[in-house]
Scaffold this motif. Structure first.
Motif, PDB file in Angstrom:
ATOM      1  N   GLY A  84      -7.514   3.312  -4.192  1.00 38.49           N
ATOM      2  CA  GLY A  84      -7.199   1.899  -4.355  1.00 38.49           C
ATOM      3  C   GLY A  84      -6.390   1.378  -3.184  1.00 38.49           C
ATOM      4  O   GLY A  84      -6.580   0.234  -2.739  1.00 38.49           O
ATOM      5  N   ALA A  88      -7.544  -1.603  -0.803  1.00 43.07           N
ATOM      6  CA  ALA A  88      -6.763  -2.830  -0.596  1.00 43.07           C
ATOM      7  C   ALA A  88      -6.506  -3.066   0.888  1.00 43.07           C
ATOM      8  O   ALA A  88      -6.538  -4.213   1.368  1.00 43.07           O
ATOM      9  N   ALA A  89      -6.283  -1.993   1.620  1.00 41.18           N
ATOM     10  CA  ALA A  89      -6.095  -2.132   3.070  1.00 41.18           C
ATOM     11  C   ALA A  89      -7.365  -2.658   3.729  1.00 41.18           C
ATOM     12  O   ALA A  89      -7.310  -3.456   4.672  1.00 41.18           O
ATOM     13  N   CYS A  91      -9.560  -4.609   2.279  1.00 40.59           N
ATOM     14  CA  CYS A  91      -9.624  -6.035   1.956  1.00 40.59           C
ATOM     15  C   CYS A  91      -8.701  -6.830   2.892  1.00 40.59           C
ATOM     16  O   CYS A  91      -9.074  -7.900   3.391  1.00 40.59           O
ATOM     17  N   LEU A  92      -7.505  -6.308   3.119  1.00 41.73           N
ATOM     18  CA  LEU A  92      -6.570  -7.007   4.006  1.00 41.73           C
ATOM     19  C   LEU A  92      -7.117  -7.087   5.416  1.00 41.73           C
ATOM     20  O   LEU A  92      -7.049  -8.142   6.077  1.00 41.73           O
ATOM     21  N   TYR A 121     -13.609  -2.278  -2.582  1.00 44.67           N
ATOM     22  CA  TYR A 121     -12.330  -1.930  -3.216  1.00 44.67           C
ATOM     23  C   TYR A 121     -12.563  -1.366  -4.616  1.00 44.67           C
ATOM     24  O   TYR A 121     -11.958  -0.354  -5.004  1.00 44.67           O
TER      25      TYR A 121
ATOM     26  N   THR B  33      -0.410   3.852  -6.812  1.00 46.93           N
ATOM     27  CA  THR B  33      -0.181   2.952  -5.673  1.00 46.93           C
ATOM     28  C   THR B  33      -0.296   1.499  -6.091  1.00 46.93           C
ATOM     29  O   THR B  33      -0.779   0.657  -5.331  1.00 46.93           O
ATOM     30  N   ALA B  36       1.601  -0.904  -3.839  1.00 48.05           N
ATOM     31  CA  ALA B  36       0.978  -1.107  -2.529  1.00 48.05           C
ATOM     32  C   ALA B  36      -0.217  -2.047  -2.645  1.00 48.05           C
ATOM     33  O   ALA B  36      -0.410  -2.947  -1.807  1.00 48.05           O
ATOM     34  N   LYS B  37      -1.000  -1.857  -3.693  1.00 38.44           N
ATOM     35  CA  LYS B  37      -2.170  -2.728  -3.864  1.00 38.44           C
ATOM     36  C   LYS B  37      -1.730  -4.169  -4.084  1.00 38.44           C
ATOM     37  O   LYS B  37      -2.287  -5.102  -3.497  1.00 38.44           O
ATOM     38  N   LEU B  40      -0.405  -5.661  -0.775  1.00 37.02           N
ATOM     39  CA  LEU B  40      -1.460  -6.008   0.185  1.00 37.02           C
ATOM     40  C   LEU B  40      -2.232  -7.244  -0.274  1.00 37.02           C
ATOM     41  O   LEU B  40      -2.533  -8.145   0.526  1.00 37.02           O
ATOM     42  N   ALA B  41      -2.542  -7.278  -1.570  1.00 39.62           N
ATOM     43  CA  ALA B  41      -3.257  -8.436  -2.082  1.00 39.62           C
ATOM     44  C   ALA B  41      -2.390  -9.690  -2.017  1.00 39.62           C
ATOM     45  O   ALA B  41      -2.883 -10.794  -1.723  1.00 39.62           O
ATOM     46  N   LEU B  44      -2.392 -11.078   1.466  1.00 39.36           N
ATOM     47  CA  LEU B  44      -3.654 -11.784   1.716  1.00 39.36           C
ATOM     48  C   LEU B  44      -3.645 -13.151   1.037  1.00 39.36           C
ATOM     49  O   LEU B  44      -4.086 -14.164   1.609  1.00 39.36           O
ATOM     50  N   LEU B  59     -10.504 -13.430  -1.648  1.00 37.36           N
ATOM     51  CA  LEU B  59     -10.585 -11.971  -1.467  1.00 37.36           C
ATOM     52  C   LEU B  59      -9.482 -11.263  -2.250  1.00 37.36           C
ATOM     53  O   LEU B  59      -9.682 -10.169  -2.777  1.00 37.36           O
ATOM     54  N   LEU B  63      -8.621  -8.385  -6.516  1.00 39.96           N
ATOM     55  CA  LEU B  63      -7.687  -7.253  -6.507  1.00 39.96           C
ATOM     56  C   LEU B  63      -6.584  -7.469  -7.521  1.00 39.96           C
ATOM     57  O   LEU B  63      -6.268  -6.591  -8.332  1.00 39.96           O
ATOM     58  N   GLN B 170      -8.726   1.802 -12.661  1.00 37.82           N
ATOM     59  CA  GLN B 170      -8.279   1.538 -11.302  1.00 37.82           C
ATOM     60  C   GLN B 170      -7.251   2.549 -10.803  1.00 37.82           C
ATOM     61  O   GLN B 170      -6.572   2.311  -9.815  1.00 37.82           O
ATOM     62  N   HIS B 171      -7.130   3.675 -11.501  1.00 42.06           N
ATOM     63  CA  HIS B 171      -6.122   4.677 -11.132  1.00 42.06           C
ATOM     64  C   HIS B 171      -4.732   4.052 -11.033  1.00 42.06           C
ATOM     65  O   HIS B 171      -3.925   4.431 -10.182  1.00 42.06           O
TER      66      HIS B 171
END
Lengths: 199, 471
Positions: A84, A88-89, A91-92, A121, B33, B36-37, B40-41, B44, B59, B63, B170-171
């Motif tokens: 994941g 996500a990276a 997507c960024l 993703y 994570t 982190a997800k 990052l989202a 964005l 985008l 997420l 999604q872990h």
């Protein structure tokens, strides 16, 4: 005969036998434990699909050569270690590339990118850390597929609507708030129904 | 990295280092994570909003939606995963050891990642889907996943080591890898069918499946003779009696009775002597490490078990008595007896025969029932089994030595190992020659395709069955 009895000959003999043993292992490798699964695909095929989605995004984005290099490295990391976080990276990275190299609003490129980038993703976060030679049951991908389709049903119309409103030079802030609220309600209502029998 | 601390990369799948692991009592879900997800989202999304590029927000939206949903639907508990071996091999697939993984997932779990290891096999890894309940709202269904490995080995085996991780949506959360096994299974040896088998020099008893030279009940006709002490009244042959009376007396008065005397029947006592002190494979390069022997190749002890069970079943089915002596253990031998129960007893003892540490030297030759046929199942790589066989032969037993050493492969070995093997082979050949010279009969169990003069086991035992052996 005298060579093999020397110290050098003994070391050469060790290397020779190791190579012969490796050749025997390649000729007759150990069998694999048999696990009876439902319809399954190998994990490396899923990673190939990830790469295909990434390449599609790059082709649609058409960034400059520097961005291609950077995004290719990110794609390589994603394919090598799909999680994941790397998704996500990715997507960024695509978002930054899209920012630098914009496309026509409401053009086909917009919808393609909005489809394939989150798809990568979703796939990466579902099959995270599954080894290359493992088998993945297709039924195990269904919940992620349902979630992906549900989010696409929400995000694509929202983006299309937002672009139309932006082009008409309307104030986007109340629209953004309303869209966020609508997205939250839709998520709460729609996604659980798409995810299956775990309620 | 041990299974207890998590991570697939550090797991040791080397079969020789398997250890039994107890289920972890500190299993818990921990976030992966997610932060982190979301970060990052969020970046964005913010960039998209600030630059007016709603496509970028589009985008980030999937997420954030999926992470939020996954977090809200994350599993709180753990499912039940058990691993068990089946008692019989897979139906229609002889030579496979089978087991089942039984999984009842916890609510919220979306999959089960497993790695199943087996001796002599590469581990198999799979991501399994959650079973569908019978109806919406029902309790989670249970799923049974069959696993199997191919093996011709026998005896007590540790098979199927299972490492598993349940997968959250999604872990968003993860837990440490849980290990189950290895599952221990006793694989019974496989018996061949033999038509003719040798018998001891002297049969025993007055009942059994074989003819005897003694007078008794149940056998062929011996003669018709005068009634004497010990004869049974129902053995009187009235026809002969009246005919003789008519010949000897004018009035036909019966003065003497004649009886039909028959041979008795007898049974054979057979002692199976199993040399379980060593267990060597066909590749002499693996003689120093038994774990490197392939599952598709039987070892000397597998041959010995199969041979012992073959002869035990053959003699017991014929009505004879069979006992068992294990040279590898200082236990009381199984006394000769007959019947199905004895076959079950012998099968279990034969299946459990295995080397235990360093072999204890035996100074005294085991005493076996007199008159018994002795069958010695050994590799004869040392002097003990041959010495015992010679002593038993000298004592008057009929002794059959069954050579259970597999057909050896000497290619791809070092020069030192090849020289050592040649020395051992020459000593063994001398030992077997001495056995034959002492009157012990020799049968090779493993079929050697490279030797065109080698007899199959059934033919060799048929030859022995027709040979008369004197004490």
């Amino acid at each position: 005969m005298r060579f093999w009895s020397t110290r050098l000959g003994a070391r050469v003999d060790v290397v020779r036998r190791s190579l012969l043993g490796l050749r025997d292992d390649l000729r007759s490798p150990l069998p694999t434990v048999r696990v009876t699964t439902r319809t399954a695909v190998p994990a490396w095929a899923v990673r190939l699909l990830l790469v295909a989605l990434g390449v599609t995004a790059l082709v649609a984005l058409q960034p400059g050569y520097r961005a291609v290099v950077v995004l290719t490295v990110v794609l390589g990391v994603l394919a090598g270690r799909p999680t994941g976080g790397t998704g996500a990276a990715w997507c960024l990275g695509c978002g930054v590339g899209w920012l630098i190299y914009p496309s026509t609003a409401l053009g086909p490129v917009t919808f393609v990118l909005l489809a394939v980038v989150p798809a990568a993703y979703a796939l990466a976060s579902t099959v995270g850390r599954v080894p290359l030679l493992a088998r993945i049951e297709l039924a195990a991908l269904r919940p992620a597929l349902r979630r992906y389709l549900g989010t696409q049903l929400i995000s694509q119309p929202l983006v299309a609507g937002a672009v139309v409103l932006r082009d008409r030079q309307l104030d986007l802030l109340p629209v953004a708030v309303a869209a966020a609220a609508m997205a939250a309600v839709l998520t709460w209502v729609v996604l659980p129904r798409l995810s299956g029998p775990d309620e | 990295m041990s299974p207890a601390t998590g991570g697939w990369a550090g797991l040791d799948a080397d079969y020789s280092q398997w250890q039994r692991h107890e289920p972890s009592t500190e299993l818990h879900w921990h976030p992966s994570t997610v932060a982190a997800k979301v970060a990052l989202a969020g970046v964005l999304l913010v960039v998209g909003v600030l630059t007016g590029r709603v496509e970028l927000a589009g985008l980030a939206l999937p997420l954030l939606l999926t992470v939020a949903w996954g977090w809200s639907r994350r599993p709180r508990g753990f499912g039940s995963v058990t691993l068990a071996a089946r008692l019989s091999s897979s139906a229609g697939e002889p030579g496979r050891l089978a087991g089942d993984i039984t999984w009842t997932p916890a609510p919220g779990v979306e999959g089960l990642q497993v790695r199943v290891s087996g001796p002599g096999h590469r581990p198999a890894r799979a991501l399994l889907a959650v079973p569908e309940p019978a109806a919406p709202g029902d309790d989670p269904a249970t799923r049974v996943v069959p696993v199997s490995i191919g093996s011709v080995r026998t005896g007590r085996r540790a098979v199927f080591l299972l490492d598993r991780v349940e997968v959250a949506p999604q872990h968003v959360v993860e837990h440490t890898v849980v290990r189950r096994g290895p599952v221990e299974l006793t694989v019974l040896p496989r018996a061949r069918s033999l038509r003719e088998v040798p018998l001891p020099v002297r049969l025993q008893g007055l009942t059994g499946p074989h003819g005897s030279r003694r007078l008794g009940e149940g056998g062929d006709l011996h003669d018709v003779n005068l009634f004497g002490p010990g004869d049974r009244l129902r053995r009187i042959d009235w026809r002969v009696t009246t005919r003789r009376a008519a010949q000897t007396a004018r009035d036909g008065t019966i003065a003497e009775l004649y009886v039909r005397r028959t041979f008795a029947t007898a049974d054979a006592a057979v002692m199976l002597v199993l040399d379980s002190r060593d267990d060597v494979g066909p590749d002499i390069g693996t003689w120093d490490d038994a774990s490197r022997v392939r599952e598709s190749e039987p070892t000397s002890l597998d041959h010995a078990r199969n041979a012992a069970l073959t002869f035990a079943r053959r003699y017991l089915d014929a009505g004879d008595r069979v006992g068992l002596e294990d040279l590898g253990r200082l236990h009381r031998p199984v006394a000769p007896a007959g019947g199905r129960r004895q076959l079950q007893r012998l099968t279990e003892r034969i299946a459990r025969a295995e080397p235990e540490g360093e072999p204890k030297p035996r100074r005294r030759v085991p005493r076996l029932p007199s008159g018994a046929l002795i069958m010695v199942f050994s590799t004869f790589l040392d002097d003990d089994a041959a010495r015992f066989a010679t002593v038993w032969r000298t004592a008057g037993h009929r002794v059959v030595a069954v050579d259970v050493l597999p057909v050896l492969r000497t290619a791809r070995v070092s020069e030192q190992l090849e020289v050592a093997h040649r020395i051992i082979a020459m000593e063994r050949a001398d030992r077997l020659g001495d056995l034959v010279a002492a009157g012990v009969e020799l049968v090779a169990w493993a079929d050697d395709p490279r030797d065109p003069t080698a007899l199959p086991v059934s033919a060799a035992t048929a030859l022995l069955a027709r040979r008369r052996v004197r004490r």
